[in-house]
Design a protein around this motif. Sequence first.
Motif, PDB file in Angstrom:
ATOM      1  N   ASP A  71       0.788  -1.200   0.008  1.00  0.00           N
ATOM      2  CA  ASP A  71      -0.016   0.030   0.096  1.00  0.00           C
ATOM      3  C   ASP A  71       0.967   1.259   0.017  1.00  0.00           C
ATOM      4  N   ASP A  72       2.331   1.248   0.440  1.00  0.00           N
ATOM      5  CA  ASP A  72       3.254   2.473   0.172  1.00  0.00           C
ATOM      6  C   ASP A  72       4.259   2.030  -0.255  1.00  0.00           C
ATOM      7  N   VAL A  73       4.673   2.350  -1.834  1.00  0.00           N
ATOM      8  CA  VAL A  73       5.817   1.854  -2.147  1.00  0.00           C
ATOM      9  C   VAL A  73       6.993   2.555  -1.681  1.00  0.00           C
ATOM     10  N   ASP A  74       6.837   3.832  -1.528  1.00  0.00           N
ATOM     11  CA  ASP A  74       7.957   4.700  -1.057  1.00  0.00           C
ATOM     12  C   ASP A  74       8.315   4.072   0.507  1.00  0.00           C
ATOM     13  N   ALA A  75       7.579   3.928   1.228  1.00  0.00           N
ATOM     14  CA  ALA A  75       7.802   3.466   2.584  1.00  0.00           C
ATOM     15  C   ALA A  75       8.602   2.206   2.436  1.00  0.00           C
ATOM     16  N   ALA A  76       8.129   1.254   1.510  1.00  0.00           N
ATOM     17  CA  ALA A  76       8.959  -0.050   1.460  1.00  0.00           C
ATOM     18  C   ALA A  76      10.207   0.224   0.772  1.00  0.00           C
ATOM     19  N   TYR A  77      10.468   1.139   0.063  1.00  0.00           N
ATOM     20  CA  TYR A  77      11.604   1.553  -0.656  1.00  0.00           C
ATOM     21  C   TYR A  77      12.800   2.134   0.525  1.00  0.00           C
ATOM     22  N   GLU A  78      12.201   2.810   1.148  1.00  0.00           N
ATOM     23  CA  GLU A  78      12.938   3.584   2.305  1.00  0.00           C
ATOM     24  C   GLU A  78      13.521   2.539   3.452  1.00  0.00           C
ATOM     25  N   GLU A  79      12.475   1.730   3.785  1.00  0.00           N
ATOM     26  CA  GLU A  79      12.724   0.573   4.783  1.00  0.00           C
ATOM     27  C   GLU A  79      13.691  -0.404   4.238  1.00  0.00           C
ATOM     28  N   LEU A  80      13.847  -0.963   2.918  1.00  0.00           N
ATOM     29  CA  LEU A  80      14.818  -1.863   2.485  1.00  0.00           C
ATOM     30  C   LEU A  80      16.089  -1.167   2.183  1.00  0.00           C
ATOM     31  N   ARG A  81      16.081   0.415   1.840  1.00  0.00           N
ATOM     32  CA  ARG A  81      17.124   0.953   1.436  1.00  0.00           C
ATOM     33  C   ARG A  81      18.122   1.171   2.769  1.00  0.00           C
ATOM     34  N   ALA A  82      17.321   1.390   3.829  1.00  0.00           N
ATOM     35  CA  ALA A  82      17.793   1.724   5.019  1.00  0.00           C
ATOM     36  C   ALA A  82      18.337   0.626   5.825  1.00  0.00           C
ATOM     37  N   ALA A  83      17.712  -0.675   5.652  1.00  0.00           N
ATOM     38  CA  ALA A  83      18.375  -1.865   5.681  1.00  0.00           C
ATOM     39  C   ALA A  83      19.640  -2.549   5.098  1.00  0.00           C
ATOM     40  N   GLY A  84      19.921  -1.836   4.064  1.00  0.00           N
ATOM     41  CA  GLY A  84      21.165  -2.188   3.211  1.00  0.00           C
ATOM     42  C   GLY A  84      20.662  -2.975   2.153  1.00  0.00           C
ATOM     43  N   ALA A  85      19.385  -3.147   1.669  1.00  0.00           N
ATOM     44  CA  ALA A  85      19.045  -4.124   0.720  1.00  0.00           C
ATOM     45  C   ALA A  85      19.785  -3.657  -0.722  1.00  0.00           C
ATOM     46  N   GLU A  86      19.897  -4.710  -1.503  1.00  0.00           N
ATOM     47  CA  GLU A  86      20.536  -4.510  -2.788  1.00  0.00           C
ATOM     48  C   GLU A  86      19.351  -4.139  -3.746  1.00  0.00           C
ATOM     49  N   LEU A  87      19.339  -2.720  -3.984  1.00  0.00           N
ATOM     50  CA  LEU A  87      18.203  -2.029  -4.918  1.00  0.00           C
ATOM     51  C   LEU A  87      18.535  -2.186  -6.484  1.00  0.00           C
ATOM     52  N   LEU A  88      17.958  -2.912  -7.228  1.00  0.00           N
ATOM     53  CA  LEU A  88      18.090  -2.988  -8.603  1.00  0.00           C
ATOM     54  C   LEU A  88      17.693  -2.199  -9.454  1.00  0.00           C
ATOM     55  N   PHE A  89      16.762  -1.472  -9.169  1.00  0.00           N
ATOM     56  CA  PHE A  89      15.911  -0.635 -10.281  1.00  0.00           C
ATOM     57  C   PHE A  89      15.258   0.566  -9.219  1.00  0.00           C
ATOM     58  N   PRO A  90      15.398   1.781  -9.578  1.00  0.00           N
ATOM     59  CA  PRO A  90      14.940   2.631  -8.595  1.00  0.00           C
ATOM     60  C   PRO A  90      13.325   2.913  -8.707  1.00  0.00           C
ATOM     61  N   VAL A  91      12.888   3.697  -7.760  1.00  0.00           N
ATOM     62  CA  VAL A  91      11.391   3.740  -7.626  1.00  0.00           C
ATOM     63  C   VAL A  91      11.075   4.385  -8.917  1.00  0.00           C
ATOM     64  N   ARG A  92      10.139   4.316  -9.765  1.00  0.00           N
ATOM     65  CA  ARG A  92       9.710   4.918 -10.510  1.00  0.00           C
ATOM     66  C   ARG A  92       8.105   4.852 -10.937  1.00  0.00           C
ATOM     67  N   ASP A  93       7.375   5.519 -11.642  1.00  0.00           N
ATOM     68  CA  ASP A  93       5.980   5.491 -12.008  1.00  0.00           C
ATOM     69  C   ASP A  93       6.103   5.012 -13.452  1.00  0.00           C
ATOM     70  N   GLU A  94       5.353   3.869 -13.637  1.00  0.00           N
ATOM     71  CA  GLU A  94       5.186   3.213 -15.150  1.00  0.00           C
ATOM     72  C   GLU A  94       3.995   3.818 -15.680  1.00  0.00           C
ATOM     73  N   GLU A  95       4.116   3.585 -17.399  1.00  0.00           N
ATOM     74  CA  GLU A  95       2.902   4.031 -17.668  1.00  0.00           C
ATOM     75  C   GLU A  95       1.676   3.361 -17.656  1.00  0.00           C
ATOM     76  N   TRP A  96       1.843   1.952 -17.336  1.00  0.00           N
ATOM     77  CA  TRP A  96       0.558   1.149 -16.961  1.00  0.00           C
ATOM     78  C   TRP A  96       0.077   1.138 -15.744  1.00  0.00           C
ATOM     79  N   GLY A  97       0.484   2.263 -14.855  1.00  0.00           N
ATOM     80  CA  GLY A  97      -0.170   2.511 -13.694  1.00  0.00           C
ATOM     81  C   GLY A  97       0.300   2.132 -12.462  1.00  0.00           C
ATOM     82  N   VAL A  98       1.594   1.576 -12.399  1.00  0.00           N
ATOM     83  CA  VAL A  98       2.118   1.329 -11.116  1.00  0.00           C
ATOM     84  C   VAL A  98       3.192   2.049 -10.702  1.00  0.00           C
ATOM     85  N   ARG A  99       3.437   2.105  -9.559  1.00  0.00           N
ATOM     86  CA  ARG A  99       4.900   2.533  -8.915  1.00  0.00           C
ATOM     87  C   ARG A  99       5.519   1.582  -8.678  1.00  0.00           C
TER      88      ARG A  99
END
Length: 117
Positions: A71-99
């Motif tokens: 329900d909150d993509v940005d909160a999930a991103y920040e939680e995983l980033r802060a935990a040191g997870a390997e982020l492979l693809f940055p947060v972005r809005d896609e043309e088919w309606g998802v973030r």
Amino acid sequence: MNVRRVVPNLRTEDPEACGAFYARIGLSPAMELGWITTLTGTGGGASPVQLSLMTEDLTGPVVPDLSIEVDDVDAAYEELRAAGAELLFPVRDEEWGVRRFFVRDPDGRVVNILGHR
């Protein structure tokens, strides 16, 4: 943060053959974008039964192993980033309606974390 659904993603070179195979056990197309087909079934639980067949990921670097809708993509991103997870693809809005963004889990699986806008 709440998880709304978890969908396995299967890489395939022949989505039509795979779709026909899974149709034999009750799954039918709910979304088709050419590179991804999401199949659904009736299931018996509160969450929908879903499976995605992918030839590629249109904008991502790889076909993810699974997709988790939150329900909150940005909160999930920040939680995983802060935990040191390997982020492979940055947060972005896609043309088919998802973030969304991609992250690698501890066993090396690629996870597509997404939310509908």
